[in-house]
Design an enzyme around this catalytic site. Structure first.
Site, short mmCIF file in Angstrom:
data_model
loop_
_atom_site.label_atom_id
_atom_site.label_comp_id
_atom_site.label_asym_id
_atom_site.label_seq_id
_atom_site.Cartn_x
_atom_site.Cartn_y
_atom_site.Cartn_z
N ASP A 68 0.84 -1.13 -0.01
CA ASP A 68 -0.07 -0.10 0.01
C ASP A 68 0.67 1.42 -0.03
O ASP A 68 0.25 2.38 -0.18
CB ASP A 68 -1.01 -0.10 1.14
CG ASP A 68 -0.57 -0.35 2.41
OD1 ASP A 68 0.68 -0.30 2.59
OD2 ASP A 68 -1.25 -0.13 3.60
N SER A 69 2.18 1.32 -0.09
CA SER A 69 3.16 2.36 -0.35
C SER A 69 2.74 2.76 -1.71
O SER A 69 3.26 3.78 -1.69
CB SER A 69 4.51 1.76 -0.11
OG SER A 69 4.89 0.38 -0.86
N ASP B 193 -0.67 -6.08 0.48
CA ASP B 193 -1.01 -5.45 1.48
C ASP B 193 -2.45 -5.29 1.67
O ASP B 193 -3.09 -5.02 0.54
CB ASP B 193 -0.56 -3.90 1.66
CG ASP B 193 1.04 -4.04 2.43
OD1 ASP B 193 1.14 -4.87 2.96
OD2 ASP B 193 1.47 -2.95 1.86
N GLU C 77 9.31 -4.11 10.77
CA GLU C 77 9.63 -2.78 10.30
C GLU C 77 10.14 -1.87 11.63
O GLU C 77 9.42 -1.52 12.35
CB GLU C 77 8.59 -1.99 9.72
CG GLU C 77 8.87 -0.47 9.04
CD GLU C 77 8.04 -0.18 7.98
OE1 GLU C 77 8.13 0.91 7.33
OE2 GLU C 77 6.89 -0.95 7.75
#
Length: 266
Positions: free
Chosen positions: A45-46, A84, A181
């Site tokens: 979804d970046s 995602d 992350e």
């Protein structure tokens, strides 16, 4: 080469060979990255930030994700496709099942959910229905407003203990993979050793079972002009994108990336 599957990734963890993952959003880069030996293509979804120009991932929809998964599938040459679930796409059981079905039918092989221990319930639900799930712990961009920005997670002892416990609980619930992350390298190493499933890191040191970067970041194309600490520009010194992709894969496999300068301490 045979297609990469969950069995492949599990074998890589057991053998100690690192897993190379990159975000990918279209057929051309899917072809190039998978040809370069990238094991997992993450349709992240970046894309809301690097493709759509938003200041976060929150505006991304399931329809956006399905479109890009289908595009990646058409160009893929044997990598595993991870996607995602975007913001609020798994808020209820009905939403979770419907949206996962949409993304798997578009071509994904596994879905990724951001959160913490509470993910055990949806992950168990998905595992029972044959949908592989990856749990994303640590810095979770969809929760950026609660976290107060993009900050390293797990530096406090209580946070670290909770993250370790969550990782083990999510594996027991049926998670097939974890992504950590922006967590201290020492904590990421502990978690990687505590679970039997593959653990992928981004800003989590070199002791995880694999690495992931945003494609545009590793090609030196950050919109802001500034790259996060954990990013390396693999286009530097290369004469083609194909060479940069190969250099990334080789650096991950050889454990020359990430170096200490790309990692966080406790």
């Amino acid at each position: 080469m045979p297609d990469v599957t969950l069995t492949t990734l599990q074998s890589l963890k057991q053998s100690g060979e690192k897993i190379a993952m990159l975000t990918c959003y279209d057929a051309t880069f899917a072809h190039a990255a998978s040809q370069a030996g990238v094991d997992v293509l993450l349709v992240g979804d970046s894309l809301g930030m690097v493709l759509q120009g938003h200041d976060s991932t929150l505006p991304v929809t399931v329809a956006d994700m399905a479109y890009h998964v289908a595009s990646v599938k058409r160009g893929n040459q044997g990598a595993l496709i991870l996607v995602d679930l975007p913001f609020m796409a798994y808020a209820t059981t009905e939403q979770t099942l419907h949206n996962c079905a949409t993304l798997m039918q578009a071509g994904a092989h596994m879905v990724k959910l951001e959160g913490a221990g509470w993910l055990a319930e949806p992950i168990r639900l998905l595992a029972e229905r044959g949908i592989p799930a990856c749990a994303h712990l640590g810095l979770t961009p969809q929760a950026v407003n609660i976290l107060g920005g993009y900050k390293v997670q797990g530096r406090q002892d209580s946070q670290a203990r909770q993250m370790r416990a969550d990782a083990i609980a999510l594996e027991q619930a049926g998670a097939c993979m974890l992504l950590l992350e922006c967590v201290p390298s020492s904590l990421a190493e502990e978690i990687s050793q505590a679970v039997k499933i593959p653990v992928i890191g981004i800003g989590a040191g070199s002791a995880t079972d694999g690495q992931v970067l945003v494609l545009h970041d590793m090609l030196g194309l950050a919109l802001s002009g500034r790259s996060p600490k954990f990013v390396k520009n693999f286009m530097a010194g290369q004469d083609s994108i194909a060479a940069a992709l190969s250099a990334y894969v080789q650096a991950v496999k050889a454990v020359t990336f990430p170096a200490a300068e790309h990692s966080f301490s406790a």
